[in-house]
Design a protein around this motif. Structure first.
Motif, mmCIF file in Angstrom:
data_model
loop_
_atom_site.group_PDB
_atom_site.id
_atom_site.type_symbol
_atom_site.label_atom_id
_atom_site.label_comp_id
_atom_site.label_asym_id
_atom_site.label_seq_id
_atom_site.Cartn_x
_atom_site.Cartn_y
_atom_site.Cartn_z
ATOM 1 N N LYS A 1 0.844 -1.203 0.000
ATOM 2 C CA LYS A 1 0.000 0.000 0.000
ATOM 3 C C LYS A 1 0.873 1.245 0.000
ATOM 4 O O LYS A 1 2.060 1.197 0.311
ATOM 5 C CB LYS A 1 -0.929 -0.021 1.207
ATOM 6 C CG LYS A 1 -1.839 -1.245 1.281
ATOM 7 C CD LYS A 1 -2.760 -1.192 2.475
ATOM 8 C CE LYS A 1 -2.001 -1.356 3.797
ATOM 9 N NZ LYS A 1 -1.369 -2.676 3.916
ATOM 10 N N TYR A 2 0.277 2.368 -0.336
ATOM 11 C CA TYR A 2 1.012 3.623 -0.368
ATOM 12 C C TYR A 2 1.679 3.925 0.972
ATOM 13 O O TYR A 2 2.812 4.409 1.021
ATOM 14 C CB TYR A 2 0.083 4.774 -0.767
ATOM 15 C CG TYR A 2 -0.017 4.963 -2.257
ATOM 16 C CD1 TYR A 2 0.917 5.735 -2.954
ATOM 17 C CD2 TYR A 2 -1.035 4.351 -2.988
ATOM 18 C CE1 TYR A 2 0.834 5.902 -4.324
ATOM 19 C CE2 TYR A 2 -1.127 4.507 -4.364
ATOM 20 C CZ TYR A 2 -0.185 5.284 -5.034
ATOM 21 O OH TYR A 2 -0.253 5.440 -6.399
ATOM 22 N N SER A 3 0.994 3.630 2.074
ATOM 23 C CA SER A 3 1.563 3.928 3.389
ATOM 24 C C SER A 3 2.741 3.032 3.737
ATOM 25 O O SER A 3 3.495 3.331 4.656
ATOM 26 C CB SER A 3 0.492 3.794 4.473
ATOM 27 O OG SER A 3 -0.024 2.475 4.513
ATOM 28 N N ASP A 4 2.915 1.926 3.000
ATOM 29 C CA ASP A 4 4.057 1.046 3.252
ATOM 30 C C ASP A 4 5.364 1.664 2.768
ATOM 31 O O ASP A 4 6.435 1.328 3.275
ATOM 32 C CB ASP A 4 3.863 -0.306 2.556
ATOM 33 C CG ASP A 4 2.749 -1.131 3.168
ATOM 34 O OD1 ASP A 4 2.568 -1.054 4.401
ATOM 35 O OD2 ASP A 4 2.062 -1.854 2.417
ATOM 36 N N LEU B 1 -5.631 7.573 0.650
ATOM 37 C CA LEU B 1 -4.512 7.106 -0.174
ATOM 38 C C LEU B 1 -3.652 6.082 0.561
ATOM 39 O O LEU B 1 -3.132 5.143 -0.056
ATOM 40 C CB LEU B 1 -3.644 8.299 -0.601
ATOM 41 C CG LEU B 1 -2.450 7.987 -1.504
ATOM 42 C CD1 LEU B 1 -2.906 7.416 -2.840
ATOM 43 C CD2 LEU B 1 -1.602 9.234 -1.731
ATOM 44 N N ALA B 2 -3.505 6.239 1.863
ATOM 45 C CA ALA B 2 -2.606 5.373 2.636
ATOM 46 C C ALA B 2 -2.944 3.905 2.491
ATOM 47 O O ALA B 2 -2.052 3.052 2.442
ATOM 48 C CB ALA B 2 -2.649 5.793 4.109
ATOM 49 N N SER B 3 -4.231 3.567 2.404
ATOM 50 C CA SER B 3 -4.650 2.167 2.386
ATOM 51 C C SER B 3 -4.776 1.588 0.974
ATOM 52 O O SER B 3 -5.092 0.406 0.808
ATOM 53 C CB SER B 3 -5.990 2.016 3.111
ATOM 54 O OG SER B 3 -7.005 2.772 2.456
ATOM 55 N N GLN C 1 -4.791 -1.300 -14.177
ATOM 56 C CA GLN C 1 -5.525 -0.676 -13.074
ATOM 57 C C GLN C 1 -4.845 0.578 -12.560
ATOM 58 O O GLN C 1 -3.616 0.673 -12.498
ATOM 59 C CB GLN C 1 -5.674 -1.685 -11.922
ATOM 60 C CG GLN C 1 -6.535 -1.195 -10.771
ATOM 61 C CD GLN C 1 -6.813 -2.302 -9.774
ATOM 62 O OE1 GLN C 1 -6.786 -3.486 -10.122
ATOM 63 N NE2 GLN C 1 -7.079 -1.927 -8.534
ATOM 64 N N ALA C 2 -5.672 1.560 -12.175
ATOM 65 C CA ALA C 2 -5.207 2.780 -11.504
ATOM 66 C C ALA C 2 -6.077 2.989 -10.270
ATOM 67 O O ALA C 2 -7.243 2.596 -10.259
ATOM 68 C CB ALA C 2 -5.321 3.985 -12.422
ATOM 69 N N THR C 3 -5.524 3.573 -9.235
ATOM 70 C CA THR C 3 -6.354 3.879 -8.068
ATOM 71 C C THR C 3 -7.266 5.051 -8.420
ATOM 72 O O THR C 3 -6.912 5.899 -9.255
ATOM 73 C CB THR C 3 -5.499 4.262 -6.846
ATOM 74 O OG1 THR C 3 -4.757 5.437 -7.156
ATOM 75 C CG2 THR C 3 -4.533 3.152 -6.469
ATOM 76 N N ASN C 4 -8.433 5.095 -7.786
ATOM 77 C CA ASN C 4 -9.369 6.185 -8.077
ATOM 78 C C ASN C 4 -8.794 7.542 -7.672
ATOM 79 O O ASN C 4 -9.071 8.557 -8.306
ATOM 80 C CB ASN C 4 -10.714 5.937 -7.383
ATOM 81 C CG ASN C 4 -10.595 5.845 -5.873
ATOM 82 O OD1 ASN C 4 -9.517 5.563 -5.359
ATOM 83 N ND2 ASN C 4 -11.694 6.062 -5.173
ATOM 84 N N ILE C 5 -7.932 7.563 -6.638
ATOM 85 C CA ILE C 5 -7.340 8.831 -6.195
ATOM 86 C C ILE C 5 -6.361 9.352 -7.240
ATOM 87 O O ILE C 5 -6.381 10.538 -7.600
ATOM 88 C CB ILE C 5 -6.646 8.656 -4.833
ATOM 89 C CG1 ILE C 5 -7.700 8.361 -3.752
ATOM 90 C CG2 ILE C 5 -5.840 9.902 -4.462
ATOM 91 C CD1 ILE C 5 -7.119 8.075 -2.394
ATOM 92 N N ALA C 6 -5.494 8.473 -7.748
ATOM 93 C CA ALA C 6 -4.547 8.904 -8.784
ATOM 94 C C ALA C 6 -5.287 9.310 -10.059
ATOM 95 O O ALA C 6 -4.917 10.295 -10.718
ATOM 96 C CB ALA C 6 -3.560 7.786 -9.084
#
Length: 260
Positions: free
Chosen positions: A21-24, A32-34, A82-87
């Motif tokens: 995950k981004y927070s890692d 975004l962290a999760s 795939q892309a995250t919805n936030i990005a």
């Protein structure tokens, strides 16, 4: 993994089925962290770096995201497109500003900073070009760090940058016993266990006589600066360079050498 060193995608074992995950790998918060890092997030960041820098920054956010996305795709957490919805909705951006003659790069995902570092604002040299005889050397740039922020206790990012600088200076992949890299790594390992900052080993303790402690030395080039910058930001949770630190001093030397 050394104490205080940020876990990167390469540190994950193949048996670990949890997505990265981004927070890692970044100091981010909120939704975004999760989010697992997705391949298209990484591809977008790489494209943005290429537009601004002309290349992908070694050890930078795009490189970290690519490694993480590859792991996530391998364990089935994301698919290739795939892309995250936030990005996708809030964007991925790389911007540059000039502060006191220093080029500062800021990288963001969804408005959150995932990297901020200096980079030498100099062009790549032609194969046949040479630096002037009075060009600043790696040893001299390291000594400049001791003068600018010499009281800073050494941490893992400092040690990694100093190691990269020493290897560039000597032209080998070996750490010199008793040299600046070995001393810096020892300090980075011990300092977290020392209670008082005044008793910790500082940059000036290790770098004040860097030129004399290097087995060989050379004039700083853009390529040297890029290698040291990558090493420093890889080992900081916020993927930033330290103001006046090793990477900043090496980058400044590369810029000055280009102008001579």
């Amino acid at each position: 993994m050394s104490q205080g060193q940020l876990q990167r995608p390469r540190d994950y074992q193949s048996s670990n089925k949890e997505p990265i995950k981004y927070s890692d790998v970044f100091s981010v918060s909120g939704a975004l962290a999760s989010k697992p890092i997705a391949p298209q997030d990484a591809a977008t960041m790489q494209a943005a770096e290429n537009i601004v820098l002309g290349q992908t920054q070694k050890g930078g956010p795009a490189a970290v995201m690519q490694s993480a996305a590859a792991v996530n795709e391998r364990v089935g957490a994301v698919h290739h497109r795939q892309a995250t919805n936030i990005a996708r909705n809030e964007g991925v951006a790389v911007s540059e500003t000039e502060i006191g003659g220093t080029r500062v790069i800021t990288e963001e995902v969804g408005g959150q900073v995932v990297g901020r570092y200096v980079t030498p604002d100099v062009a790549l040299r032609n194969a046949g070009s040479v630096l002037s005889r009075d060009a600043i050397t790696i040893g001299e740039a390291l000594e400049a760090t001791a003068l600018s922020i010499g009281d800073k206790p050494i941490d893992q990012s400092d040690a990694a940058a100093i190691q990269a600088a020493e290897m560039r200076a000597t032209g080998t992949n070996e750490i010199t016993p008793g040299g600046v890299a070995a001393m810096a790594q020892s300090a980075a390992d011990v300092n977290p266990r020392v209670m008082l900052d005044e008793n910790k080993t500082t940059l000036s303790d290790v770098l004040a006589d860097a030129t004399g402690r290097l087995q060989a030395d050379k004039a700083v080039t853009r390529e040297d600066a890029e290698g040291v910058i990558g090493a420093e930001i890889r080992n900081k949770p916020d993927m930033s360079t330290t103001i006046g630190g090793v990477a900043a001093s090496i980058a400044a030397a590369a810029r000055l050498n280009q102008s001579k």
